[in-house]
Enzyme design. Structure first.
Site, PDB file in Angstrom:
ATOM      1  N   HIS A   4       0.807  -1.229   0.000  1.00 35.70           N
ATOM      2  CA  HIS A   4       0.000   0.000   0.000  1.00 35.70           C
ATOM      3  C   HIS A   4       0.843   1.285   0.000  1.00 35.70           C
ATOM      4  CE1 HIS A   4       1.126  -0.558   4.159  1.00 35.70           C
ATOM      5  NE2 HIS A   4       0.930   0.744   4.306  1.00 35.70           N
ATOM      6  N   HIS A  35       1.684   6.908  -0.967  1.00 34.37           N
ATOM      7  CA  HIS A  35       0.789   6.084  -0.151  1.00 34.37           C
ATOM      8  C   HIS A  35      -0.477   5.836  -0.948  1.00 34.37           C
ATOM      9  CE1 HIS A  35      -1.337   4.553   3.337  1.00 34.37           C
ATOM     10  NE2 HIS A  35      -0.175   4.543   3.977  1.00 34.37           N
TER      11      HIS A  35
END
Length: 150
Positions: free
Chosen positions: A56, A71
């Protein structure tokens, strides 16, 4: 020499203070911007070495010093990597635009999470970062997002 950080995803630029996470909204890890993604492909925002890699999120350390964090979504660590395909490993050298991750922002949204993608220059003085893509503008992977003036 300035460092240009490029968009890792296609989408619409949003200000970091609209990211539904206090760490990014408050600029606590560094200055940057965010993109609400429309595509599944994520590319390297700068040339450098992948120094941290999670499904992620990832960090690319540029040769000239600053590191850039990308992110993918908010609270996506809770997915445990499900729905993310990595194309690099920690330690790989990348060029801006190289594929890093494939994911589904739509699946993240369908799961009740934000798919917003903060792009942050870690530990950089905010006054040295200039936004190149205005909030509300559409970007493609590789389009200039911001510049760090050292």
């Amino acid at each position: 020499m300035p460092l240009t950080v490029r968009s890792p995803v296609a989408g619409r630029v949003i200000p970091t203070d609209e990211v539904p996470d206090p760490v990014f909204a408050g600029g606590l890890v560094g200055p940057g911007t965010a993109v609400e993604p429309t595509g599944d492909d994520v590319t390297a925002p700068v040339d450098g070495r992948v120094v941290k890699l999670h499904p992620h999120a990832f960090v690319v350390q540029s040769p000239d010093g600053p590191a850039v964090l990308v992110h993918l979504g908010i609270d996506t660590v809770q997915l445990g990597g499900e729905g993310f395909t990595l194309h690099v490993v920690e330690g790989d050298e990348v060029t801006a635009g190289d594929p890093v991750v494939t994911w589904s922002p739509a699946a993240v949204r369908d799961g009740g999470r934000s798919a917003a993608c903060p792009v942050v220059v870690l530990e950089a003085p905010p006054e040295q970062v200039e936004l190149l893509a205005a909030p509300g503008s559409d970007v493609s992977p590789g389009d200039p997002l911001l510049t760090l003036w050292a």
